[in-house]
Design an enzyme around this catalytic site. Structure first.
Site, short mmCIF file in Angstrom:
data_model
loop_
_atom_site.label_atom_id
_atom_site.label_comp_id
_atom_site.label_asym_id
_atom_site.label_seq_id
_atom_site.Cartn_x
_atom_site.Cartn_y
_atom_site.Cartn_z
N GLU A 360 9.60 -6.50 -7.73
CA GLU A 360 10.43 -6.90 -6.59
C GLU A 360 10.00 -8.26 -6.08
O GLU A 360 10.84 -9.10 -5.70
CB GLU A 360 10.32 -5.86 -5.47
CG GLU A 360 11.30 -6.06 -4.31
CD GLU A 360 10.77 -6.91 -3.17
OE1 GLU A 360 11.51 -7.16 -2.21
OE2 GLU A 360 9.60 -7.35 -3.24
N ASP A 400 11.26 -0.67 2.73
CA ASP A 400 10.43 -1.83 2.40
C ASP A 400 9.75 -2.33 3.68
O ASP A 400 10.40 -2.88 4.55
CB ASP A 400 11.31 -2.93 1.80
CG ASP A 400 10.51 -4.08 1.22
OD1 ASP A 400 9.28 -4.10 1.39
OD2 ASP A 400 11.12 -4.98 0.60
N HIS A 496 2.33 -11.22 2.86
CA HIS A 496 2.08 -11.92 1.60
C HIS A 496 0.72 -12.63 1.60
O HIS A 496 0.55 -13.68 0.99
CB HIS A 496 3.20 -12.93 1.30
CG HIS A 496 4.44 -12.28 0.80
ND1 HIS A 496 5.55 -12.99 0.37
CD2 HIS A 496 4.77 -10.97 0.65
CE1 HIS A 496 6.50 -12.16 -0.02
NE2 HIS A 496 6.04 -10.92 0.15
#
Length: 541
Positions: A360, A400, A496
């Protein structure tokens, strides 16, 4: 020893009293003292009786409340069967896996071991048929800080990530010295209008006439040694966008020459300087490796297969961190939902299929591959039956990032879906909204346009929906007053990054959002005539 024994007289001799003397003292107590003693005794008895009655009343009240038809635990028991602590245990396993793979669960690090953990749990405690669906993914890596400088007419060394950026999938490593510049008009979309770019660095402003990849690849085919995109003045930093087909698949081309982005001010200098005099040096140390990876599918054995509820979440992380919130929180929640439904022997009217998507973070490639193979009959060398047909999928639920530390409870807005998936997506949205309204939890609607694995489904006519808690976007003062947390701070400051660990998990958010997911799964999987329900536009505005 009694209270009178051991007493001393004035001269230090023990003072002993007989029982008769003690009784005589008692007989000589004043009448008021005996009344006070009686009152004190009765008060203690009354207090004890009152306490017993109060406890009985509380217990009776709890029993009565628990038997009312409006009791939430009775009306929606599956939410309460789901254990947030068990979800956290899965997250601990994901973190341990990342620790053995460069602190990452990306496609080339810990994703495969994460998938094997999910599979082992499904084999041991689940209730489904398990499939792997293999495909390839291009993996982009920056190995060293790049260099970009103007050599002539004056020497200027530009700053990485401030003045320039190597765009994702922007070619392989290269060293280019003293190269001339070609200013490209019309966005580089049409080769005939690009001019002479052979052996030069092509400087171009992006155009709406074609994608970044189409422009860059056209210029590479014309012989450009590198491509530099000039960003619009409204952006203060260079772009990190992908320079690749959005729906990339095996066999599609990838860039070879370096592709950079520069700020508007740097671009102005490059474009206004005399092209005949301007010389540029570029050095990049990057790679694009095409690697094999896979999706994991858990296909339910019960329920109407022609009205399949697909429940998906991506299992991989970025290379920069372990991804415990993004998206360990979603994939661990969907895993525990499946295990819980198996444990309580949940009987669904419609079949449930769980999916853990790979790649993803490389552009939704796992879910895109699933849709391409099933909806469009595309095949690769590993294509095999995965127990699901595209036409049997009634809807997709996507989870998510369910535990952002500075979270806002967000529900995907079904109105954003394409027309052929809009009504069903709005119906799914209503189911999630019912959960938040019933619990009196604050929530907001958020767009459903891009960024996660629902995209290949709504793009191919399948209704979708989901919940999330936010990524790098900042919380406003107004949102803080409604949702708590910190204003003017990111919803997930470790998005991230290498700090996306267990310490980045908001357990309150995880509890609420995973139970919202369980509610939607258990509710929609038990709707009779699910497709009729999804196509019913009545009451939807």
């Amino acid at each position: 020893m009694s209270s009178l024994e051991g007493a001393l007289s004035d001269d230090g001799a023990p003072l002993l009293r007989s029982a008769a003397n003690t009784a005589d003292i008692t007989r000589r107590r004043p009448q008021g003292s005996r009344i006070a003693e009686w009152y004190e005794t009765r008060s203690r008895d009354m207090l004890a009786l009152t306490t017993v009655l109060l406890l009985l009343g509380i217990g009776l009240g709890m029993w009565v409340y628990g038997t009312l038809p409006t009791s939430d635990r009775d009306e929606h028991p599956h939410e309460y069967a789901l254990s947030t602590e068990r979800i956290r245990e899965h997250l601990m396993q994901f973190l341990d896996i990342a620790g053995k793979h460069n602190n990452s669960r990306s496609v080339t690090n810990g994703h495969a071991d994460s998938a094997e953990y999910v599979i082992s749990q499904l084999h041991a405690h689940g209730n489904c048929d398990i499939y792997k669906q293999s495909f390839v993914s291009p993996v982009w890596t920056v190995h060293k800080v790049p260099r970009f400088s103007v050599r002539a007419p004056v020497q200027v060394d530009y700053i990485f990530e401030t003045d320039f950026q190597v765009m994702r999938y922007g070619g392989q490593s290269a060293t280019i010295d003293n190269a001339r510049v070609a200013i490209v008009e019309d966005g580089g979309c049409v080769a005939e209008r690009a001019g002479d770019v052979a052996g030069k660095i092509a400087v171009v402003r992006p155009s709406t006439g074609c994608s970044l990849f189409e422009a860059a690849f056209t210029l590479e085919q014309m012989g450009a040694s590198a491509v530099v995109f000039v960003r619009s003045a409204r952006f203060k930093t260079p772009s990190t966008a992908r320079v690749r087909f959005t729906d990339w698949k095996e066999g599609d081309p990838l860039m070879t020459v370096p592709v950079l982005s520069v700020t508007h001010s740097v671009g102005q200098l490059l474009q206004t300087a005399a092209a005949s005099k301007l010389r540029i040096d570029i050095e990049t140390n990057t790679s694009i490796d095409v690697v094999k990876t896979f999706n994991v599918l858990c296909v339910g054995r019960e329920g109407d297969s022609h009205s399949t509820v697909l429940v998906g979440s991506h299992l991989d992380s970025v290379a920069a961190g372990p991804g415990i919130n993004d998206n360990g929180s979603g994939s661990a929640s969907t895993l525990e939902i499946q295990l819980t439904l198996a444990r309580i022997k949940f009987k669904s009217h419609n079949r449930i299929v769980f999916a853990w998507w790979g790649a993803e973070e490389d552009g939704l490639l796992g879910s895109r591959h699933f849709a391409r193979e099933l909806a469009h009959d595309w095949k690769n060398r590993w294509t095999s039956d995965v127990g699901v047909r595209w036409e049997d999928i009634a809807l997709d639920l996507n989870f998510d990032m369910l535990a952002s530390p500075n979270f806002i409870a967000l529900v995907h807005n079904g109105t954003d879906a394409p027309e052929n998936a809009r009504t069903g997506s709005q119906r799914i949205q209503r189911v999630f909204e019912d959960y938040f309204v019933r619990h009196d939890y604050p929530y907001e609607l958020t767009d459903m346009l891009a960024g996660s694995d629902f995209v290949p489904f709504i793009d191919n006519g399948v209704p979708a929906g989901g919940v999330l808690t936010g990524a790098g976007e900042f919380k406003s003062i107004t949102e803080r007053s409604k949702h708590g947390g910190l204003a003017n701070a990111a919803l997930d400051t470790c998005y991230h990054r290498d700090c996306d660990t267990l310490l980045n998990i908001n357990m309150l958010a995880l509890d609420r959002m995973s139970k919202a997911a369980m509610y939607a799964v258990s509710t929609l999987s038990n709707v009779h005539d699910l497709r009729g329900y999804l196509n019913d536009a009545s009451g939807i505005h």
